[in-house]
Design a protein around this motif. Structure first.
Motif, PDB file in Angstrom:
ATOM      1  N   GLU A 536      12.444  10.667 -10.681  1.00  0.00           N
ATOM      2  CA  GLU A 536      12.871   9.248 -10.159  1.00  0.00           C
ATOM      3  C   GLU A 536      12.620   9.201  -8.831  1.00  0.00           C
ATOM      4  OE1 GLU A 536      17.112   6.857 -10.207  1.00  0.00           O
ATOM      5  OE2 GLU A 536      16.918   8.983 -11.168  1.00  0.00           O
ATOM      6  N   ILE A 537      12.450   7.737  -8.219  1.00  0.00           N
ATOM      7  CA  ILE A 537      12.374   7.480  -6.821  1.00  0.00           C
ATOM      8  C   ILE A 537      13.367   6.304  -6.603  1.00  0.00           C
ATOM      9  CG2 ILE A 537       9.619   7.975  -6.954  1.00  0.00           C
ATOM     10  CD1 ILE A 537       9.460   4.859  -7.051  1.00  0.00           C
ATOM     11  N   LEU A 538      13.430   6.445  -5.312  1.00  0.00           N
ATOM     12  CA  LEU A 538      14.605   5.398  -4.686  1.00  0.00           C
ATOM     13  C   LEU A 538      13.779   4.316  -3.982  1.00  0.00           C
ATOM     14  CD1 LEU A 538      17.226   4.337  -3.911  1.00  0.00           C
ATOM     15  CD2 LEU A 538      17.087   6.148  -2.026  1.00  0.00           C
ATOM     16  N   ASN A 539      13.739   3.247  -4.517  1.00  0.00           N
ATOM     17  CA  ASN A 539      13.220   2.007  -3.835  1.00  0.00           C
ATOM     18  C   ASN A 539      14.210   1.408  -2.728  1.00  0.00           C
ATOM     19  OD1 ASN A 539      12.302  -0.789  -3.213  1.00  0.00           O
ATOM     20  ND2 ASN A 539      11.861  -1.255  -5.622  1.00  0.00           N
ATOM     21  N   LEU A 540      13.468   1.319  -1.615  1.00  0.00           N
ATOM     22  CA  LEU A 540      14.301   0.868  -0.337  1.00  0.00           C
ATOM     23  C   LEU A 540      14.299  -0.699  -0.120  1.00  0.00           C
ATOM     24  CD1 LEU A 540      13.608   3.759   2.165  1.00  0.00           C
ATOM     25  CD2 LEU A 540      15.135   3.466   0.450  1.00  0.00           C
ATOM     26  N   SER A 541      13.973  -1.530  -1.097  1.00  0.00           N
ATOM     27  CA  SER A 541      14.189  -2.960  -0.887  1.00  0.00           C
ATOM     28  C   SER A 541      15.622  -2.937  -1.136  1.00  0.00           C
ATOM     29  CB  SER A 541      13.370  -3.698  -2.239  1.00  0.00           C
ATOM     30  OG  SER A 541      11.995  -3.271  -2.316  1.00  0.00           O
ATOM     31  N   PRO A 542      16.084  -4.216  -0.219  1.00  0.00           N
ATOM     32  CA  PRO A 542      15.236  -5.448   0.487  1.00  0.00           C
ATOM     33  C   PRO A 542      15.097  -4.849   2.033  1.00  0.00           C
ATOM     34  CG  PRO A 542      17.293  -6.057   0.103  1.00  0.00           C
ATOM     35  CD  PRO A 542      17.209  -4.764  -0.739  1.00  0.00           C
ATOM     36  N   LEU A 543      15.757  -3.699   2.331  1.00  0.00           N
ATOM     37  CA  LEU A 543      15.821  -3.504   3.616  1.00  0.00           C
ATOM     38  C   LEU A 543      14.479  -2.990   4.402  1.00  0.00           C
ATOM     39  CD1 LEU A 543      19.175  -1.654   3.304  1.00  0.00           C
ATOM     40  CD2 LEU A 543      18.866  -3.973   4.573  1.00  0.00           C
ATOM     41  N   PHE A 544      13.605  -2.592   3.358  1.00  0.00           N
ATOM     42  CA  PHE A 544      12.233  -2.194   3.837  1.00  0.00           C
ATOM     43  C   PHE A 544      11.185  -2.746   2.940  1.00  0.00           C
ATOM     44  CE2 PHE A 544      15.045   1.498   4.998  1.00  0.00           C
ATOM     45  CZ  PHE A 544      14.878   1.451   6.483  1.00  0.00           C
ATOM     46  N   PHE A 545       9.940  -3.238   3.481  1.00  0.00           N
ATOM     47  CA  PHE A 545       9.036  -3.564   2.406  1.00  0.00           C
ATOM     48  C   PHE A 545       7.572  -3.448   3.144  1.00  0.00           C
ATOM     49  CE2 PHE A 545      10.040  -7.850   4.410  1.00  0.00           C
ATOM     50  CZ  PHE A 545       8.579  -8.180   4.780  1.00  0.00           C
ATOM     51  N   ASP A 546       6.582  -3.648   2.311  1.00  0.00           N
ATOM     52  CA  ASP A 546       5.274  -3.501   2.724  1.00  0.00           C
ATOM     53  C   ASP A 546       4.533  -4.970   2.662  1.00  0.00           C
ATOM     54  OD1 ASP A 546       2.508  -3.013   3.408  1.00  0.00           O
ATOM     55  OD2 ASP A 546       2.433  -1.481   1.983  1.00  0.00           O
ATOM     56  N   LYS A 547       4.404  -5.417   3.853  1.00  0.00           N
ATOM     57  CA  LYS A 547       3.619  -6.778   3.951  1.00  0.00           C
ATOM     58  C   LYS A 547       2.567  -6.983   3.406  1.00  0.00           C
ATOM     59  CE  LYS A 547       1.739 -10.236   7.453  1.00  0.00           C
ATOM     60  NZ  LYS A 547       1.926 -10.261   8.853  1.00  0.00           N
ATOM     61  N   ASN A 548       1.580  -5.779   3.506  1.00  0.00           N
ATOM     62  CA  ASN A 548       0.274  -5.876   2.785  1.00  0.00           C
ATOM     63  C   ASN A 548      -0.060  -5.334   1.515  1.00  0.00           C
ATOM     64  OD1 ASN A 548      -0.607  -7.081   5.130  1.00  0.00           O
ATOM     65  ND2 ASN A 548      -1.442  -5.133   6.084  1.00  0.00           N
ATOM     66  N   THR A 549       1.209  -5.495   0.764  1.00  0.00           N
ATOM     67  CA  THR A 549       1.083  -4.864  -0.588  1.00  0.00           C
ATOM     68  C   THR A 549      -0.233  -5.494  -1.650  1.00  0.00           C
ATOM     69  OG1 THR A 549       3.354  -4.728  -0.795  1.00  0.00           O
ATOM     70  CG2 THR A 549       2.270  -4.911  -2.871  1.00  0.00           C
ATOM     71  N   TYR A 550      -0.688  -6.673  -1.199  1.00  0.00           N
ATOM     72  CA  TYR A 550      -1.779  -7.036  -2.150  1.00  0.00           C
ATOM     73  C   TYR A 550      -2.989  -6.983  -1.408  1.00  0.00           C
ATOM     74  CZ  TYR A 550       2.127  -8.517  -5.131  1.00  0.00           C
ATOM     75  OH  TYR A 550       3.377  -8.334  -5.691  1.00  0.00           O
ATOM     76  N   THR A 551      -3.194  -6.264  -0.439  1.00  0.00           N
ATOM     77  CA  THR A 551      -4.452  -6.563   0.362  1.00  0.00           C
ATOM     78  C   THR A 551      -5.024  -5.174   0.601  1.00  0.00           C
ATOM     79  OG1 THR A 551      -3.446  -6.053   2.673  1.00  0.00           O
ATOM     80  CG2 THR A 551      -3.559  -8.319   1.656  1.00  0.00           C
ATOM     81  N   ASN A 552      -6.164  -5.052   1.156  1.00  0.00           N
ATOM     82  CA  ASN A 552      -6.909  -3.646   1.263  1.00  0.00           C
ATOM     83  C   ASN A 552      -6.683  -3.193   2.597  1.00  0.00           C
ATOM     84  OD1 ASN A 552      -8.002  -3.659  -1.376  1.00  0.00           O
ATOM     85  ND2 ASN A 552      -9.520  -5.164  -0.593  1.00  0.00           N
ATOM     86  N   ASN A 553      -5.624  -3.745   3.257  1.00  0.00           N
ATOM     87  CA  ASN A 553      -5.464  -3.481   4.704  1.00  0.00           C
ATOM     88  C   ASN A 553      -4.642  -2.073   4.599  1.00  0.00           C
ATOM     89  OD1 ASN A 553      -6.857  -5.436   5.673  1.00  0.00           O
ATOM     90  ND2 ASN A 553      -5.008  -6.861   5.850  1.00  0.00           N
ATOM     91  N   ILE A 554      -4.616  -1.656   5.866  1.00  0.00           N
ATOM     92  CA  ILE A 554      -3.732  -0.301   5.987  1.00  0.00           C
ATOM     93  C   ILE A 554      -2.088  -0.921   5.822  1.00  0.00           C
ATOM     94  CG2 ILE A 554      -5.313   0.958   7.431  1.00  0.00           C
ATOM     95  CD1 ILE A 554      -3.740  -0.035   9.902  1.00  0.00           C
ATOM     96  N   PRO A 555      -1.392  -0.140   5.403  1.00  0.00           N
ATOM     97  CA  PRO A 555       0.103  -0.490   5.358  1.00  0.00           C
ATOM     98  C   PRO A 555       0.692  -1.326   6.808  1.00  0.00           C
ATOM     99  CG  PRO A 555      -0.314   1.834   4.726  1.00  0.00           C
ATOM    100  CD  PRO A 555      -1.445   1.510   5.205  1.00  0.00           C
ATOM    101  N   SER A 556       1.468  -2.255   6.337  1.00  0.00           N
ATOM    102  CA  SER A 556       2.211  -3.023   7.335  1.00  0.00           C
ATOM    103  C   SER A 556       3.646  -3.074   6.968  1.00  0.00           C
ATOM    104  CB  SER A 556       1.362  -4.322   7.281  1.00  0.00           C
ATOM    105  OG  SER A 556       2.247  -5.071   8.370  1.00  0.00           O
ATOM    106  N   ILE A 557       4.391  -2.214   7.612  1.00  0.00           N
ATOM    107  CA  ILE A 557       5.777  -1.785   6.736  1.00  0.00           C
ATOM    108  C   ILE A 557       6.970  -2.551   7.888  1.00  0.00           C
ATOM    109  CG2 ILE A 557       7.546  -0.186   6.259  1.00  0.00           C
ATOM    110  CD1 ILE A 557       5.025   0.111   4.859  1.00  0.00           C
ATOM    111  N   TYR A 558       7.592  -3.305   7.169  1.00  0.00           N
ATOM    112  CA  TYR A 558       8.728  -4.014   7.896  1.00  0.00           C
ATOM    113  C   TYR A 558       9.999  -3.504   7.734  1.00  0.00           C
ATOM    114  CZ  TYR A 558       5.260  -7.694   9.587  1.00  0.00           C
ATOM    115  OH  TYR A 558       4.662  -8.426  10.144  1.00  0.00           O
ATOM    116  N   PHE A 559      10.688  -3.521   8.465  1.00  0.00           N
ATOM    117  CA  PHE A 559      12.287  -3.140   8.133  1.00  0.00           C
ATOM    118  C   PHE A 559      13.237  -4.432   8.924  1.00  0.00           C
ATOM    119  CE2 PHE A 559      11.497  -1.379  12.468  1.00  0.00           C
ATOM    120  CZ  PHE A 559      12.539  -2.098  13.162  1.00  0.00           C
TER     121      PHE A 559
END
Length: 606
Positions: A536-559
Motif C-alpha cells: 500500500e502507498i500513501l497519497n499526499l494529495s492535495p498538499l503535494f502534487f506534480d505539475k508535470n504529470t501529463y508531460t515528458n518533462n522532469i518532475p515539477s513538484i509543488y507543495f
C-alpha cells in the motif's frame, strides 16, 4: 556512471555561419566561434574526449557532408557519440525540423537541409549512447523525431521559439552559458556534473537573463550520466562548516539505509577505520598549520550527499542549500541562520502534511472521530506557521492512537514516545524562539551573538534530523501516467509510469514502469515503503502534487503554502525553485478539479 570514455567517445561539432543560397537566412558569425571554443573544452581534462576523436565541420555546403561525418563517427564510437550543431533550424510545412547548411534554401528544405530522421538513419549502432546538442531555432522539435535506444537531446529553445545569437557577442546565448558551465563549474556539492546538472544550471542562467528556455529529453536515464568534471572551487570547502550536522545525521540515517560507515583511509603508515567517529581521530587529517585535509572534506561531502539522497525531497532540498552555501555564506552568519530555519520549517511542515493527508484517508475510509483540539489547530491551515506543526503532529498521532490506527510510517508510534521527552521538544521550541527573535532582533545582533545563535541552531536542527532519520526508510514517487491493459476475460492491469523523487540531481527523475492490479491517482505524489509498489502507498494529495504529470518533462513538484486572503485561492510553491512566487492552485495545474480536491479535503477535516 561516466558517459565520456576518452578512447571510446566520438564527437562531431557542426557550425554553419555563412548562408549563400537564401537571402532570408542571415549569417551567424557566432556559429564558428561556438564550434572552435567547444572543441577546446571537449578536448580539455574537464570533459576529456581524445582530440583525435573530435571532428569539426565548418560551413558544410551539402547535407550529405554532414551525414557522412556523423555516420563515420558513429561507426568509430565504441561507447558514446556527442553531436553538436550551431546554425539555423528550419521547419517544413509539416513542422518537421531541419538543420541548415551553407547552401540551404528554405523553399527546398527537404533537399537542402539535414533532417533529424536522416541523422537517425546514419547512426546505426542502436546501443550507442548519443548526446545531441542543438543550438538552433525551434530545436525542441527534434524531441519528436530523434529515435535511438539510449539518447539525450539538449535543445537551445522550445519548438515554437527562435534561439538567440546576439550580433555583438562572440558566442550565441545558449552556447556561451553551456561553455561557461563546463569551464567554471557549478557551486553544488559534487566533483562531477551529470547532464541533468548542466541542464538545470543552463535553464536557470538563460531564463534569468531573458533568453529562451532550453529543453531536454532522454531515454534510459542518460541525463543522469556524468559528462564533465565540476571546476567550481566551492564544491568541497563548505563541508567543514557543516561537519557537526553531517556526521551525527549520517550515522542516524545509516541505521535505516544500507550505508557504508567504516571507511578505511590510508594516511602515511596508518590505516584508520571510520576516521570521523570522534574529534581525536580528525587530527590525523590536519597538516602542520592545522588546516583540515582534503580527504576528510571529500568524505564529508560524500556523507552529505547520502543524507540529501535519502531524506524526503521537501527536506532534502533545504539540506542541499545548507550543505552548499554560496561563497559569501561560508561562515556562521545571518544567512546561515535563515537557511537552518528554512530546513527546520520544511522538516516540520513535511511531518504535519503527510499526517494530514493520511488522516483524511482515515476519515473517509474508517470514519474516525476528530477532536476539538484538532479542529482548533486545523483552522490555522489557511496560514500555517512553524508554531502550528508540532502541536498538529502530536494531536494527529493522538487521534490515531485513540482510534486504534497505525500510521503509514509505523516508526511514528515509537517516535511519539521519543518526542514526549524533553530533548526533541526543547530543540523544536528553541528553533521556534530563534525564528521569532531572528524576525524582530537580528538587526541588533553583533558578530559574536550571530555565531552563538548559529551554533545553537545547528545543534537543535541536528537533534531534530537525528530523531526523524526514520523518514529515510521511505521513498517519494510521482505518478506520471497510468495505462490500462485489459485482455478478454481477464482482470485489468494498470501500468504506472512513475518518477522517484530525490533532491540529488543524479537520482531524481528515474522513470520506472510498474504493473499493478489497482491504480493510484492523477497528479499524485506518494510515499512508498517498497519502490515496486506492491504494498500500500500513501497519497499526499492535495498538499503535494506534480505539475508535470501529463508531460515528458522532469518532475515539477509543488507543495501547499497558504491561502491567499485577497483572492481566496490556495497558493502552492515549486520545490525546486525558491525564487518564483507561490501560484494559485487552479492556474498552476490547469485543472480546476485540484482546487475542488482541496476544498473537499478542508471540508472533511473541518
Amino acid at each position: 556512471m561516466r558517459l565520456i570514455d576518452a578512447a571510446k567517445t566520438q564527437a562531431v561539432l557542426i557550425g554553419i555561419s555563412s548562408y549563400t543560397a537564401d537571402e532570408s537566412l542571415h549569417d551567424l558569425a557566432a556559429a564558428k566561434t561556438n564550434v572552435d571554443k567547444l572543441e577546446k573544452v571537449l578536448a580539455s581534462p574537464t570533459v576529456g574526449i581524445n582530440k583525435e576523436n573530435i571532428t569539426t565541420l565548418h560551413n558544410a555546403a551539402q547535407p550529405q557532408e554532414i551525414l557522412r561525418v556523423i555516420k563515420t563517427a558513429a561507426q568509430n564510437a565504441q561507447k558514446s557519440l556527442v553531436i553538436y550543431y550551431s546554425g539555423h533550424g528550419i521547419l517544413d510545412e509539416d513542422f518537421n525540423l531541419y538543420l541548415s547548411t551553407t547552401e540551404t534554401k528554405v523553399e527546398d528544405i527537404f533537399f537542402t537541409g539535414v533532417s533529424i530522421d536522416a541523422i537517425n538513419r546514419v547512426i546505426q549502432k542502436e546501443r550507442l549512447l548519443v548526446v545531441l546538442v542543438l543550438d538552433a531555432c525551434f530545436s525542441e522539435k527534434a524531441f519528436e523525431q530523434f529515435r535511438k535506444t539510449n539518447f539525450y537531446v539538449l535543445a537551445s529553445s522550445k519548438k515554437n521559439t527562435p534561439s538567440k545569437y546576439p550580433p555583438a557577442e562572440e558566442y550565441s546565448a545558449f552556447t556561451s552559458e553551456f561553455i561557461n558551465i563546463l569551464e567554471n563549474g557549478i557551486n553544488i556539492r559534487k566533483t562531477e556534473l551529470a547532464l541533468r546538472d548542466i541542464y538545470l544550471q543552463l535553464e536557470k542562467n538563460l531564463t534569468s537573463k531573458g533568453f529562451p528556455q532550453p529543453r531536454q529529453v532522454n531515454t534510459n536515464l542518460v541525463q543522469e550520466l556524468i559528462f564533465a568534471k565540476n571546476n567550481s572551487n566551492t564544491v568541497v570547502p563548505s563541508t567543514q562548516l557543516n561537519r557537526n550536522i553531517i556526521l551525527p545525521v549520517f550515522y542516524a540515517v545509516a541505521k535505516y539505509r544500507n550505508l557504508q560507515i567504516g571507511t578505511v583511509v590510508e594516511e602515511g603508515d596508518l590505516e584508520i577505520e571510520n576516521p570521523f567517529a570522534d574529534d581525536e581521530l580528525s587530527s590525523y587529517f590536519e597538516d602542520d598549520e592545522g588546516d583540515t585535509n582534503y580527504t576528510e572534506n571529500l568524505q564529508l561531502t560524500q556523507r552529505a550527499n547520502q543524507i540529501v539522497r535519502y531524506f524526503p525531497l521537501f527536506i532534502a532540498e533545504e539540506l542541499k542549500r545548507l550543505f552548499a552555501p554560496s561563497p559569501s555564506e561560508q561562515e556562521r552568519n545571518l544567512g546561515r541562520i535563515n537557511q537552518i530555519l528554512r530546513t527546520y520549517f520544511a522538516t516540520m511542515r513535511y511531518m504535519a502534511y503527510l499526517l494530514l493527508a493520511e488522516l483524511w484517508d482515515e476519515k473517509v475510509k474508517h470514519s474516525i472521530s476528530l477532536s476539538t483540539t484538532f479542529s482548533s489547530l486545523f483552522k490555522e491551515i489557511d496560514n500555517p506557521t512553524p508554531s502550528l506543526y508540532l502541536p498538529l503532529v502530536e494531536e494527529i498521532l493522538e487521534l490515531f492512537l485513540k482510534n486504534n490506527r497505525i500510521p503509514y510510517i509505523s516508526e511514528l508510534q515509537e517516535w511519539k514516545k521519543e518526542f514526549e521527552e524533553t530533548k526533541f521538544q526543547d530543540a523544536y521550541h528553541s528553533l521556534e524562539s530563534l525564528y521569532q527573535n531572528w524576525r524582530t532582533q537580528a538587526a541588533t545582533w553583533n558578530n559574536e551573538m550571530i555565531e552563538n545563535q548559529c551554533l545553537d541552531a545547528e545543534n537543535h536542527l541536528t537533534i531534530i534530523l537525528e530523531q526523524l532519520a526514520f523518514l529515510t526508510n521511505y521513498e517519494l514517487i510521482s505518478i506520471r501516467s497510468i495505462r490500462v491493459i485489459k485482455l478478454k476475460n481477464s482482470k485489468a492491469n494498470f501500468v504506472h509510469s512513475l518518477n522517484h523523487l530525490f533532491a540529488d540531481t543524479n537520482q531524481s527523475g528515474q522513470i520506472k514502469k510498474e504493473p499493478l492490479s489497482y491504480y493510484t491517482d492523477s497528479h499524485s505524489v506518494c510515499i512508498t515503503k517498497q519502490t515496486n509498489l506492491q504494498e500500500e502507498i500513501l497519497n499526499l494529495s492535495p498538499l503535494f502534487f506534480d505539475k508535470n504529470t501529463y508531460t515528458n518533462n522532469i518532475p515539477s513538484i509543488y507543495f501547499y503554502e497558504r491561502k491567499d486572503n485577497i483572492t481566496g485561492g490556495y497558493l502552492y510553491r515549486p520545490t525546486f525553485s525558491r525564487d518564483v512566487a507561490a501560484e494559485p492552485l487552479a492556474s498552476t495545474s490547469g485543472d480546476i478539479r485540484l482546487l475542488e480536491l482541496f476544498e473537499a479535503f478542508k471540508k472533511s477535516l473541518s
